[in-house]
Design a protein around this motif. Sequence first.
Motif, mmCIF file in Angstrom:
data_model
loop_
_atom_site.group_PDB
_atom_site.id
_atom_site.type_symbol
_atom_site.label_atom_id
_atom_site.label_comp_id
_atom_site.label_asym_id
_atom_site.label_seq_id
_atom_site.Cartn_x
_atom_site.Cartn_y
_atom_site.Cartn_z
ATOM 1 N N LYS A 137 0.880 -1.303 0.169
ATOM 2 C CA LYS A 137 -0.173 -0.036 0.017
ATOM 3 C C LYS A 137 0.755 1.146 -0.031
ATOM 4 C CE LYS A 137 -4.014 -2.064 2.336
ATOM 5 N NZ LYS A 137 -4.787 -2.043 3.488
ATOM 6 N N GLU A 167 -2.987 0.555 -5.076
ATOM 7 C CA GLU A 167 -4.074 1.207 -5.827
ATOM 8 C C GLU A 167 -3.785 1.253 -7.264
ATOM 9 O OE1 GLU A 167 -5.987 5.871 -5.521
ATOM 10 O OE2 GLU A 167 -4.246 4.995 -3.905
ATOM 11 N N LYS A 211 -5.983 -0.883 -10.774
ATOM 12 C CA LYS A 211 -6.685 -0.390 -11.769
ATOM 13 C C LYS A 211 -6.231 -0.516 -12.965
ATOM 14 C CE LYS A 211 -7.741 3.663 -8.800
ATOM 15 N NZ LYS A 211 -7.635 5.130 -8.382
#
Length: 658
Positions: free
Chosen positions: A200, A218, A222
């Motif tokens: 993270k 993140e 995506k």
Amino acid sequence: MKKLYDAFSALYNGDNIVKITELRYIPRWLVILLDVLIIVFSILLADFFLQKLHVKNNFPQYSTENTLIIVAVNVLFMFVFKTYAGIIRHSTFFDFFKIVLSSGSTLIAITLFNYGTEIWLGKPLYLYPNLFLYFFISVTLMFFFRMFTKQFFNILIDFKGSSTKVRVAVVGVGDASVSLARAIMHNPNYPYRLEGFLTKRSDSNKAILLGHKIYNSEHFFKNEKLISRFDAVLIIKEIMGKRELEEWMTLALDKGLKILKAPTLSKMRDSDLVGGIRQLQIEDLLNRRPIKIESLEVKSRHSERNVLVTGGAGSIGSEIVRQVSQFSPSLIVVLDQAESPLYELELELLEKFPEQKFKFVLADISNNYRLEKLFETYNFSMVYHAAAYKHVPLIEENPHEAIFVNILGTKNVAMLSRKYKVNRFVMVSTDKAVNPTNVMGASKRVAELFVQSLQNSEGNTTKFITTRFGNVLGSNGSVIPHFRKQIEKGGPVTITHPDIIRYFMTIPEACELVLQAGTMGKGGEIYVFDMGEPVKILDLAKRMIKLSGYAPDVDIKIKFIGLRPGEKLYEELLSNNSTTVPTHHEKIMISKDPLMGFEEVEILCQQIIKSAVKRDKLQVVRLLKNIVPEFISNNSEFEVLDKKQDDSVDNIVTTNID
């Protein structure tokens, strides 16, 4: 030698990758030979550099002899420090350190020898710059040879079977994660291939770890193109909390990635890594923090004592036996009426605890004569009463059987415990005994009342303790194994109601609390356990389907079949009339439920047992409702008894008004 020949023969014939990766290590004689060649090459290279600088040796006519002296001294120190002994493909800094020691000792020895020749001959045999240059070149080349060989094998291993290996991203960049990743990389037989790390943190995007990229979670989730390069996410469960675990699970499953878990390497042998890595199970998400059990107190209660466990072959009973076995009791009597499970448990325990003395008894607790012989013979100090019928729909159809086992059986074991002055009697109850809506729960509530009433009965010296908790993960007949079987068959997964919720606890956790409560009690208490947050069964089913690699209601259908007889939407650990008192253990509380006197509950139990012998279902349940007024049937044929009771109350009220 033969393996080396086979490997290079395979290389010539085209089957190069498989055979070479099967070569466990390069023979030591070959390592020594290659190191000698490196030494000779280093000497020649050092001479070449000095010649280019127009530096001349002192005794060029003895160059061959000088070279042989250096080689001989270096080989001697190679044997002293065993630089050849390490497996090249697993070279580490320790191997480099041995090379430095060997070459450094050679440099010191030759330098001293050179100083002696300078005194004797007037000038040194070797040029000092030449010696130091040789040292740095030889150390560098020998270490490079090992690193090159190691990397060469790693590349071949990665390439070998790459199409069949699971491409994993290891979560985390801490020591535990790096150790796990390194173990995967260095073992060709593992069915996993490291492709990168997930974190993270946003400050590691451009960093490289063990030759692999570190991806920010993140950004990673995506990027569909990036995700397609991976098959699974590998986590270490011990280094993250439940909430973080669920977060990673949700992110991965939504993108079609598998979730694998592994213990820390400190908790398993390296050879067990493959067995230690497995797919994340729903039980992993429902587990709570480990319980701190006061083992010294528990041990003193069991050590060198005789212990009886009824229902010892069941889910809870067998785990109680396993845990008690760790405290070295004199004897554990394991009693159950299920023949095959009892025999299987016997085989397991005799293998796992060869020094512990066991007695396996096939018996029915409703047979008082059979039980009394055991109490006479073994002088029990602790009795754990886990025997019970617990399946709600079956008991709803056969209420008289609940009376024979859950009430009469409990009465027999408890009365004999009092008669033979057992130190402690611990009964395992259930949250279904609270405001019961089914026969099973009501029968367990009667058992609770009877056990509590014995505490203050005349002449009693036994401490009678009751423990009450909810569903346990993986127990016989529980919802999780049931859902798992349905998913394996392709569905549908059947749920009784979309809003139904349950509390869950692991079997070891429940049994640890039972043992702890058994040592805490002064007698007459009902201990209730902190079950954590309730779980919605619909959410549980959806998670299990996703963890199995399917989409809920797409690949595996979810079907609602309606509440079963006697089932309620949510379970309670406390009745409406009870309050709780905290204990020194944060997970254990005492429930202050209404009590009955011994004489009163004894008479009522005798009446209901007589009705059960006559197999009169309605009469049995009617008497149950008299003993347990809060017992209101739900979705059951016995609801008619509640209506009649309401009508009787209404008639009494109307008569009084008139």
